[in-house]
Design a protein around this motif. Structure first.
Motif, PDB file in Angstrom:
ATOM      1  N   SER A   1      -0.318  -3.960   1.342  1.00  0.00           N
ATOM      2  CA  SER A   1      -0.845  -4.009   2.712  1.00  0.00           C
ATOM      3  C   SER A   1      -0.952  -5.440   3.224  1.00  0.00           C
TER       4      SER A   1
ATOM      5  N   LEU B   1       2.457  -6.436   4.287  1.00  0.00           N
ATOM      6  CA  LEU B   1       2.888  -5.713   5.489  1.00  0.00           C
ATOM      7  C   LEU B   1       2.234  -6.262   6.753  1.00  0.00           C
ATOM      8  N   ARG B   2       1.114  -6.913   6.625  1.00  0.00           N
ATOM      9  CA  ARG B   2       0.440  -7.450   7.812  1.00  0.00           C
ATOM     10  C   ARG B   2       1.190  -8.637   8.421  1.00  0.00           C
TER      11      ARG B   2
ATOM     12  N   PRO C   1      -1.508  -1.920   8.417  1.00  0.00           N
ATOM     13  CA  PRO C   1      -1.201  -0.771   7.549  1.00  0.00           C
ATOM     14  C   PRO C   1      -2.387   0.174   7.405  1.00  0.00           C
ATOM     15  N   ARG C   2      -2.076   1.454   7.352  1.00  0.00           N
ATOM     16  CA  ARG C   2      -3.128   2.446   7.115  1.00  0.00           C
ATOM     17  C   ARG C   2      -2.561   3.591   6.287  1.00  0.00           C
TER      18      ARG C   2
ATOM     19  N   ILE D   1       1.695   5.368   3.416  1.00  0.00           N
ATOM     20  CA  ILE D   1       1.242   4.147   4.059  1.00  0.00           C
ATOM     21  C   ILE D   1       2.139   3.910   5.267  1.00  0.00           C
TER      22      ILE D   1
ATOM     23  N   ALA E   1       3.329   1.503   8.377  1.00  0.00           N
ATOM     24  CA  ALA E   1       3.420   0.139   8.915  1.00  0.00           C
ATOM     25  C   ALA E   1       4.892  -0.207   9.035  1.00  0.00           C
TER      26      ALA E   1
ATOM     27  N   ALA F   1       7.143  -0.755   5.735  1.00  0.00           N
ATOM     28  CA  ALA F   1       6.575  -0.027   4.595  1.00  0.00           C
ATOM     29  C   ALA F   1       7.660   0.517   3.669  1.00  0.00           C
TER      30      ALA F   1
ATOM     31  N   LYS G   1       6.922   4.860   7.608  1.00  0.00           N
ATOM     32  CA  LYS G   1       5.963   5.114   6.527  1.00  0.00           C
ATOM     33  C   LYS G   1       6.680   5.085   5.183  1.00  0.00           C
TER      34      LYS G   1
END
Length: 464
Positions: free
Chosen positions: A27, A30-31, A110-111, A122, A124, A127, A442
């Motif tokens: 994550s 990915l940010r 990301p979530r 996940i 983002a 991803a 995703k």
């Protein structure tokens, strides 16, 4: 053997226990909005490279961020110990997230979500393509290092930042660093599973010839009322040329086009038949029903192991709103040829251009644009490392790994063979519904977790 199994089991148990922490690491990567096509995000691309370097250094890699004329490349190596060496390739750059309004949440936040069928994923940008896939390999290396203090093989990792914009500077980098990149086999994690339960190894990539042709006639657009019927119409000429590229059976008509096209081994065809990829399953989800390729070939052959010719764009004359009665002075088409086996890209290009010229009537000329070419790549079906990887995947997923071809092209695989003399195993864990290049991209948590476990097994298998 029991000792080897115990060593591997301990690594797999570590991956299970460390899953939550590994997702947090993914994550954080990915940010970083490492959008390679947008110059405004050049600092983010470098930040993504720096992040990966920082993640690899604690794992025993001598990791560096190497500059190129474009975005930097991360190159990391473990020391030479005399074990077999593998070269892992991936990319940290991502596609632009637009249209932003179609995302259910910000693309670089990301979530974890639960899908309609209960799967968890996940979400983002990047991803699945390709940060999540790269991290499956990194996490496998992390687990081996954490449990045993070493990796079962020597590893080189090369992760670039320009894959989404054509890898313009990567071949020159590979050529200039051959000594550092030498390996016994290359590994790529930028492909997919056959389905959510069935692993796959991609053993063939189609090559590509991309051509642009412009047909010209009069020295300006003409009034169709004054000149219609007497003046040559480039759009009509181009349409006739395009229509003649295929016969009624769906075969490409260019002379010599099928030179070097191999037949798929019968045992592989039998495996493909058992996969059940018929027209309804493949074409139905996109609103189609009838295969348009060679009529005597299965759908899976048409998209994986047979060459193709497709028109990717055609334009000329007036295309604005309303009517404008003109005969265009020129018309243009863009065409791609997907190649297999030993088809020669230059011979295909020459044959196409000769065909176009042979179809030109008086008062018409043709000019051509070359938008790139690459040969097809195919692994020997009896390659020992392929068999080792397939067995490792079967152990993890509980069913045999499917050996498939890919209709797409990954030029770096050809560069590795041409410049380094190594074959490439393409093992990926993406799924058809991962929405790569689209909003709400995703990566299934099962793909991430079992992908990491799969690489741990493959590294052990390749050490033999």
């Amino acid at each position: 053997m029991a000792d080897d199994n115990d060593r591997l089991d301990a690594v797999l148990a570590h991956l299970d226990a460390d899953l939550e922490a590994s997702l947090q690491r993914l994550s954080s990567w990915l940010r970083i909005p490492s959008i390679s096509t947008d110059p405004a995000h050049a600092p983010d691309c470098r930040a993504a490279a720096d992040w990966l370097r920082g993640a690899l250094e604690p794992l025993g890699f001598a990791a560096q961020v190497r500059d190129t004329p474009g975005h930097p490349i991360v190159l990391a190596k473990t020391p030479d110990t005399g074990k077999p060496r593998v070269l892992f390739y991936g990319h940290y750059d991502v596609q632009p997230p637009e249209p932003l309004e179609l995302w259910d949440s910000p693309p670089f936040e990301p979530r974890i979500v639960t899908l309609a069928d209960g799967r968890r994923a996940i979400v983002a940008r990047g991803a699945a393509d390709d940060k999540g896939q790269v991290m499956t390999f990194v996490e496998a290396c992390r687990a081996w290092r954490a449990v045993h203090g070493e990796l079962p093989v020597d590893v080189t990792i090369m992760v670039e930042g320009e894959e989404e914009v054509g890898s313009k500077n990567t071949p020159a980098f590979v050529d200039a660093h051959r000594a550092e990149l030498g390996a016994d086999v290359a590994l790529v994690c930028d492909t997919g599973m056959w389905d959510v339960h069935t692993p796959a190894i991609t053993v063939g990539l189609r090559g590509l010839v991309y051509e642009e042709v412009t047909i010209r006639a009069a020295d300006r657009d003409l009034h169709s009322g004054l000149f219609g019927g007497a003046a040559q119409n480039p759009i009509r000429v181009l349409s006739r040329i395009i229509a003649g590229l295929h016969d009624d059976a769906g075969r490409v008509t260019l002379p010599g086009f099928y030179d070097g096209v191999p037949e798929t081994p019968p045992e592989v065809l039998a495996q493909w038949r058992g996969l059940g990829l018929d027209a309804a399953r493949f074409l139905g989800p996109v609103g189609l029903s009838e295969p348009a390729g060679e009529r005597d070939r299965m759908v899976i052959e048409q998209i994986q192991s047979r060459p193709t010719c497709d028109v990717n764009g055609i334009f000329g004359g007036y295309t604005g709103p309303g009517a404008k009665t003109v005969i265009a002075a020129e018309a243009t088409a863009k065409l791609s040829f997907r190649l297999v086996g030993d088809q020669d890209p230059q011979k295909v290009r020459d044959s196409f251009r000769a065909y176009v010229k042979s179809m030109l009537p008086a008062d018409c000329t043709a000019t051509f644009g070359d938008h790139g070419a690459s040969r097809a790549i195919a692994l020997p079906f009896d390659l020992p490392d392929l068999k080792k990887a397939a067995a490792a995947l079967a152990d993890e997923w509980g069913r045999p790994a499917v050996t498939i071809g890919s209709g797409g092209s990954i030029p770096i695989v050809g560069d590795f063979r041409r410049l380094l003399g190594v074959d490439t195993l393409l093992v990926g864990f993406g799924l058809d519904d991962d929405r790569i290049h689209s909003p709400n991209e995703k990566y299934d948590l099962t793909s991430f977790h079992k992908g990491s476990r799969s690489w741990a097994r493959i590294l052990a298998a390749l050490s033999a």
